[in-house]
Design a protein around this motif. Structure first.
Motif, PDB file in Angstrom:
ATOM      1  N   HIS A  46      25.000   3.525 -44.072  1.00  8.67           N
ATOM      2  CA  HIS A  46      24.125   4.611 -44.519  1.00  8.67           C
ATOM      3  C   HIS A  46      22.879   4.002 -45.148  1.00  8.67           C
ATOM      4  O   HIS A  46      22.984   3.052 -45.923  1.00  8.67           O
ATOM      5  CB  HIS A  46      24.845   5.486 -45.545  1.00  8.67           C
ATOM      6  N   PRO A  47      21.706   4.541 -44.850  1.00  3.46           N
ATOM      7  CA  PRO A  47      20.486   4.029 -45.501  1.00  3.46           C
ATOM      8  C   PRO A  47      20.558   4.237 -47.012  1.00  3.46           C
ATOM      9  O   PRO A  47      20.883   5.329 -47.479  1.00  3.46           O
ATOM     10  CB  PRO A  47      19.366   4.880 -44.905  1.00  3.46           C
ATOM     11  N   VAL A  48      20.275   3.212 -47.780  1.00  4.54           N
ATOM     12  CA  VAL A  48      20.400   3.282 -49.234  1.00  4.54           C
ATOM     13  C   VAL A  48      19.394   4.238 -49.852  1.00  4.54           C
ATOM     14  O   VAL A  48      19.720   4.993 -50.752  1.00  4.54           O
ATOM     15  CB  VAL A  48      20.238   1.873 -49.857  1.00  4.54           C
ATOM     16  N   GLY A  49      18.164   4.229 -49.393  1.00  4.32           N
ATOM     17  CA  GLY A  49      17.126   5.036 -50.008  1.00  4.32           C
ATOM     18  C   GLY A  49      17.265   6.525 -49.779  1.00  4.32           C
ATOM     19  O   GLY A  49      16.530   7.310 -50.346  1.00  4.32           O
ATOM     20  N   ASP A  50      18.232   6.942 -48.987  1.00  6.10           N
ATOM     21  CA  ASP A  50      18.355   8.338 -48.603  1.00  6.10           C
ATOM     22  C   ASP A  50      19.668   8.952 -49.091  1.00  6.10           C
ATOM     23  O   ASP A  50      20.225   9.805 -48.438  1.00  6.10           O
ATOM     24  CB  ASP A  50      18.264   8.429 -47.071  1.00  6.10           C
ATOM     25  N   VAL A  51      20.160   8.522 -50.248  1.00  4.59           N
ATOM     26  CA  VAL A  51      21.463   8.969 -50.735  1.00  4.59           C
ATOM     27  C   VAL A  51      21.291  10.052 -51.787  1.00  4.59           C
ATOM     28  O   VAL A  51      20.697   9.823 -52.833  1.00  4.59           O
ATOM     29  CB  VAL A  51      22.261   7.781 -51.325  1.00  4.59           C
ATOM     30  N   GLY A  52      21.811  11.245 -51.485  1.00  8.31           N
ATOM     31  CA  GLY A  52      21.820  12.337 -52.449  1.00  8.31           C
ATOM     32  C   GLY A  52      23.047  12.233 -53.334  1.00  8.31           C
ATOM     33  O   GLY A  52      23.934  11.412 -53.104  1.00  8.31           O
ATOM     34  N   PRO A  53      23.178  13.089 -54.349  1.00  9.37           N
ATOM     35  CA  PRO A  53      24.273  12.983 -55.312  1.00  9.37           C
ATOM     36  C   PRO A  53      25.667  13.170 -54.710  1.00  9.37           C
ATOM     37  O   PRO A  53      26.620  12.582 -55.186  1.00  9.37           O
ATOM     38  CB  PRO A  53      23.963  14.066 -56.347  1.00  9.37           C
ATOM     39  N   GLN A  54      25.810  13.986 -53.664  1.00  6.60           N
ATOM     40  CA  GLN A  54      27.123  14.222 -53.057  1.00  6.60           C
ATOM     41  C   GLN A  54      27.424  13.282 -51.894  1.00  6.60           C
ATOM     42  O   GLN A  54      28.552  13.192 -51.449  1.00  6.60           O
ATOM     43  CB  GLN A  54      27.207  15.679 -52.564  1.00  6.60           C
ATOM     44  N   GLU A  55      26.415  12.579 -51.399  1.00  2.14           N
ATOM     45  CA  GLU A  55      26.596  11.792 -50.184  1.00  2.14           C
ATOM     46  C   GLU A  55      27.588  10.637 -50.293  1.00  2.14           C
ATOM     47  O   GLU A  55      28.346  10.417 -49.349  1.00  2.14           O
ATOM     48  CB  GLU A  55      25.255  11.308 -49.659  1.00  2.14           C
ATOM     49  N   PRO A  56      27.646   9.880 -51.386  1.00  2.00           N
ATOM     50  CA  PRO A  56      28.639   8.798 -51.430  1.00  2.00           C
ATOM     51  C   PRO A  56      30.069   9.307 -51.253  1.00  2.00           C
ATOM     52  O   PRO A  56      30.855   8.731 -50.519  1.00  2.00           O
ATOM     53  CB  PRO A  56      28.431   8.167 -52.807  1.00  2.00           C
ATOM     54  N   GLU A  58      31.021  12.174 -49.812  1.00  2.00           N
ATOM     55  CA  GLU A  58      31.171  12.672 -48.451  1.00  2.00           C
ATOM     56  C   GLU A  58      31.330  11.518 -47.465  1.00  2.00           C
ATOM     57  O   GLU A  58      32.108  11.602 -46.513  1.00  2.00           O
ATOM     58  CB  GLU A  58      29.971  13.535 -48.069  1.00  2.00           C
ATOM     59  N   LEU A  59      30.598  10.438 -47.688  1.00  2.00           N
ATOM     60  CA  LEU A  59      30.689   9.260 -46.831  1.00  2.00           C
ATOM     61  C   LEU A  59      32.086   8.642 -46.910  1.00  2.00           C
ATOM     62  O   LEU A  59      32.673   8.282 -45.889  1.00  2.00           O
ATOM     63  CB  LEU A  59      29.624   8.244 -47.229  1.00  2.00           C
ATOM     64  N   LEU A  60      32.651   8.561 -48.112  1.00  2.00           N
ATOM     65  CA  LEU A  60      34.003   8.023 -48.260  1.00  2.00           C
ATOM     66  C   LEU A  60      35.030   8.874 -47.530  1.00  2.00           C
ATOM     67  O   LEU A  60      35.939   8.349 -46.887  1.00  2.00           O
ATOM     68  CB  LEU A  60      34.371   7.910 -49.739  1.00  2.00           C
TER      69      LEU A  60
END
Length: 102
Positions: A46-56, A58-60
């Motif tokens: 996932h691009p680091v600069g484009d991470v919203g608060p819920q994205e980590p 959701e990614l997991l």
């Protein structure tokens, strides 16, 4: 590094496995399969600069679902014993340990 989804035998691995992983990677979103020594892992991408608060989180959940899915598919295709993984249904965060970011 997280535990592998498959542990490959030291000998007798079908060479087609190396050709199959890129095909399966094309089906994945924000994740990829990779071999490390004699193990197959699911990696989050996932691009680091484009991470919203819920994205980590959701990614997991997405990566855990991919790990369960591809564990079974690769095991069936190549006759490799299935590793036991935590049961995580797609779209569910059950079984995901939470840690505050920061």
């Amino acid at each position: 590094m997280k535990p592998p989804i498959l542990s490959l035998p030291a000998q007798g691995v079908d060479p087609a496995l190396d050709r199959r992983l890129p095909d399966l990677n094309a089906e994945m979103v924000c994740a990829a399969l990779a071999t490390v020594s004699l193990e197959v892992h699911v990696l989050a991408v996932h691009p680091v600069g484009d991470v919203g608060p819920q994205e980590p989180e959701e990614l997991l959940v997405r990566v855990a679902g991919d790990a369960n899915l591809f564990n079974a598919r690769l095991s069936g295709e190549f006759g490799i014993p299935v590793r036991e993984l935590a049961a995580v249904a797609e779209g569910s965060d059950e079984g995901i340990e939470r840690h505050p970011l920061g």
